[in-house]
Design an enzyme around this catalytic site. Structure first.
Site, PDB file in Angstrom:
ATOM      1  CG  ASP A  12      32.288 -78.465 -18.970  1.00  0.00           C
ATOM      2  OD1 ASP A  12      32.748 -78.971 -17.933  1.00  0.00           O
ATOM      3  OD2 ASP A  12      31.070 -78.328 -19.184  1.00  0.00           O
ATOM      4  CB  SER A  36      50.216 -86.709 -28.898  1.00  0.00           C
ATOM      5  OG  SER A  36      49.972 -85.322 -28.951  1.00  0.00           O
ATOM      6  CG  PHE A 102      34.478 -82.730 -18.479  1.00  0.00           C
ATOM      7  CD1 PHE A 102      34.686 -84.055 -18.156  1.00  0.00           C
ATOM      8  CD2 PHE A 102      33.850 -82.432 -19.683  1.00  0.00           C
ATOM      9  CE1 PHE A 102      34.276 -85.076 -19.013  1.00  0.00           C
ATOM     10  CE2 PHE A 102      33.440 -83.437 -20.542  1.00  0.00           C
ATOM     11  CZ  PHE A 102      33.659 -84.771 -20.205  1.00  0.00           C
ATOM     12  CD  GLN A 173      29.016 -87.138  -6.970  1.00  0.00           C
ATOM     13  OE1 GLN A 173      29.417 -88.160  -7.510  1.00  0.00           O
ATOM     14  NE2 GLN A 173      29.844 -86.198  -6.570  1.00  0.00           N
ATOM     15  CG  ASP A 257      22.495 -78.601 -14.028  1.00  0.00           C
ATOM     16  OD1 ASP A 257      22.141 -79.459 -13.196  1.00  0.00           O
ATOM     17  OD2 ASP A 257      23.624 -78.608 -14.563  1.00  0.00           O
TER      18      ASP A 257
END
Length: 325
Positions: A12, A36, A102, A173, A257
């Site tokens: 990440d 930007s 990511f 998912q 997790d």
């Protein structure tokens, strides 16, 4: 026999913009955006659901086997996982693609502009579990975590075909998978993990009722944020476990997790469902009190003191018999 964790491995890259994105938009020119942003800082964290779970299991002394796909830029990350007790010998290294990443920029009012590059993760579908079993002497449990969709289906089917006990953890998912794929990922799992939203999505897309899901899995664990964890089995009374109180919540990412790692470790140790869920809750709280999904530690005595405060000294003694120093 070790626990095998299949799932995403990613990094990440998080940046902070001190202003507001919306102040840079030009009315009438939204079809030709070219912007930007000068950011204040850049923080890189190790992540990916598979690697996060393996890290937690490593801290708990289980020496998990991580299975996933990475790029040639994985060397430092690989060394980190090995130092924390993770077997990475079955990780597939891509010759063409970088490790998934990511990249996210957050402005002063928490608006975000982000991109996810799947990279080498798309090659996870080429990994077969049988050679992993041959290398480590058999598989006690396979966690099928969020990953390349084709890889998730392949690993689930191989577990059923070869008789490996498996954990279904489809997580994010579920949002895009159709009912047929979800049914394929869940049916026959020893453990199923979802949060409350994912549980509702699973029922909606599969057309199953709660009872029909429970008839197809051994145990269904549903995380409910501050309301704790609900554990259900067919024909048994539900078990509810509180969330261990946070003293300094910083970042919720990675808490799920960590909870999975704690619960699975508890079951591998032979703890009952309630005690294993309590362990998962305690590990999750440690994870959300630091920035980064793999930055928490499990210092034995402070952890056990906190566990005893939440669940009682008897429960802490059961965990202490297995918790590494």
């Amino acid at each position: 026999m070790p626990v095998v964790v299949t799932g995403s491995i990613a990094t990440d890259h998080l940046m902070t913009f001190p202003g507001k994105f919306t102040e840079q938009f030009v009315e009438g020119q939204m079809e030709n955006v070219s912007l930007s942003f000068l950011v204040d800082d850049l923080v890189q964290h190790r992540g990916g659901a598979g690697a996060n779970m393996a890290y937690g299991l490593g801290l708990l002394g289980l020496a998990p086997v991580l299975v996933g796909a990475v790029g040639s830029d994985f060397a430092d990350y690989d060394a980190w996982l090995k130092r924390h007790g993770v077997d990475t010998a079955s990780v597939h290294w891509s010759e063409l693609k970088h490790t998934a990443r990511f990249v996210c920029t957050t402005d002063a009012v928490n608006n975000q502009i982000a991109s996810f590059y799947s990279g080498a993760m798309s090659e996870a579908c080429s990994i077969e579990l049988a050679p992993v079993a041959d290398r480590v002497g058999g598989l006690d449990l396979v966690v099928v975590g969020p990953n390349d969709p084709t890889a998730m289906v392949r690993h689930t089917r191989e577990c059923r075909d070869r008789g490996y006990a498996f954990v279904a953890d489809p997580s994010q998912q579920l949002a895009w998978a159709d009912g047929e794929m979800i049914r394929d990922l869940v049916d026959g799992a020893d453990l199923l993990f979802t949060n409350e939203y994912e549980a509702a999505l699973l029922l909606q897309k599969t057309g199953w009722s709660d009872g029909e899901v429970l008839d197809r899995v051994g145990t269904w664990i549903t995380t409910r944020a501050a309301d704790g964890v609900l554990v259900r089995q067919a024909g048994a009374e539900p078990i509810e476990v509180i969330a261990v109180p946070e003293t300094k919540p910083v970042e919720p990412t990675g808490g799920g997790d960590a909870l999975r790692a704690g619960f699975i470790a508890g079951r591998v140790w032979g703890l009952g469902l309630e005690r294993a869920t309590q362990l998962g809750s305690a590990v999750a709280t440690e994870a959300v009190e630091v920035i980064g999904t793999q930055e928490y530690e499990l210092r034995r005595e402070p952890f056990l003191e906190r566990f005893a405060a939440a669940f009682g000294p008897g429960a802490a003694d059961e965990v202490a018999a297995h918790l590494p120093g």
